[in-house]
Design a protein around this motif. Sequence first.
Motif, mmCIF file in Angstrom:
data_model
loop_
_atom_site.group_PDB
_atom_site.id
_atom_site.type_symbol
_atom_site.label_atom_id
_atom_site.label_comp_id
_atom_site.label_asym_id
_atom_site.label_seq_id
_atom_site.Cartn_x
_atom_site.Cartn_y
_atom_site.Cartn_z
ATOM 1 N N ILE A 88 2.210 -55.130 -30.122
ATOM 2 C CA ILE A 88 1.589 -55.249 -30.782
ATOM 3 C C ILE A 88 1.082 -55.696 -31.982
ATOM 4 C CG2 ILE A 88 3.128 -55.064 -33.068
ATOM 5 C CD1 ILE A 88 4.075 -53.422 -31.482
ATOM 6 N N HIS A 89 1.068 -57.260 -31.492
ATOM 7 C CA HIS A 89 -0.124 -58.093 -32.440
ATOM 8 C C HIS A 89 -2.253 -57.817 -32.018
ATOM 9 C CE1 HIS A 89 -2.010 -61.903 -33.813
ATOM 10 N NE2 HIS A 89 -3.244 -61.497 -32.747
ATOM 11 N N SER A 111 4.247 -45.159 -46.646
ATOM 12 C CA SER A 111 5.466 -45.194 -46.244
ATOM 13 C C SER A 111 5.801 -46.879 -46.513
ATOM 14 C CB SER A 111 6.046 -44.920 -45.139
ATOM 15 O OG SER A 111 6.573 -44.952 -44.008
ATOM 16 N N SER A 112 6.949 -47.291 -46.027
ATOM 17 C CA SER A 112 6.933 -48.694 -45.709
ATOM 18 C C SER A 112 7.294 -49.238 -44.392
ATOM 19 C CB SER A 112 8.275 -48.929 -45.965
ATOM 20 O OG SER A 112 9.607 -48.695 -45.601
ATOM 21 N N VAL A 113 6.713 -48.160 -43.537
ATOM 22 C CA VAL A 113 6.339 -48.369 -42.199
ATOM 23 C C VAL A 113 5.182 -48.812 -41.595
ATOM 24 C CG1 VAL A 113 5.504 -46.146 -41.759
ATOM 25 C CG2 VAL A 113 6.336 -47.388 -40.175
ATOM 26 N N LEU A 137 5.723 -49.009 -37.013
ATOM 27 C CA LEU A 137 4.793 -47.935 -37.014
ATOM 28 C C LEU A 137 3.966 -47.964 -35.731
ATOM 29 C CD1 LEU A 137 2.271 -47.238 -38.922
ATOM 30 C CD2 LEU A 137 1.219 -49.233 -38.455
ATOM 31 N N PHE A 138 4.064 -48.903 -34.844
ATOM 32 C CA PHE A 138 3.681 -48.213 -33.493
ATOM 33 C C PHE A 138 5.000 -47.020 -32.909
ATOM 34 C CE2 PHE A 138 4.825 -48.659 -29.044
ATOM 35 C CZ PHE A 138 3.007 -48.473 -28.426
ATOM 36 N N ARG A 139 6.357 -47.230 -33.440
ATOM 37 C CA ARG A 139 6.957 -46.323 -32.634
ATOM 38 C C ARG A 139 7.228 -45.425 -33.224
ATOM 39 N NH1 ARG A 139 10.784 -49.662 -29.448
ATOM 40 N NH2 ARG A 139 10.777 -52.158 -30.064
#
Length: 190
Positions: free
Chosen positions: A96-97, A129-131, A138-140
């Motif tokens: 994720i980083h 979107s707040s995602v 976001l990744f998911r």
Amino acid sequence: MCDAYLQARINKSPKTKLLKGRLERDDKGSRVVKTMYFRHYLHVKIPRHRMALTGLLLSDHILAIEQLRRATRNRPRYPRHLRICRLCKNDVEDPIHALLICVGSEQLVTLRKQFIQDLISKAPYLKNSSVLTDPEELFRRVYADKKLVDTLARYSYKMLDIFKAVPILLLDLPDQQDASDTECSSDSDD
């Protein structure tokens, strides 16, 4: 029974963080947990892109979070908090980083901006979107979306290339480090 066992193992292991809570659509369109299921990201056409993405999902990649998990003949095992990003040197180098947070490389930041633009062009609902402010969510969302997964896989491959070009960061370990930290290859404390 087998599904429940496998899902419990996925939920428990720190190596499968990106697989936790994944949902698939059932026949009625509802999002449900499906443990044993042929995932749509396995249909990514370009093999090296597919392998990059599945490697990130299954913790089989070149990032420090995985490479420094085990001791080798030439170096000890590093505790999780010392598996620092080779580019920004500010945070743990995990998928994720590396994909969505690191700003330690201008090339990576430029690549990420293009990736986000590509996502928004294919899924305009993401723009407001707040995602976009929550990297894990976001990744998911992106890897769960059949029309976005090729874009994510391509970006994953290119991101890993940027990281491959820089040697992994090996910090000095504290002298008083516990022997169990350097010799243990257990995932339980990662």
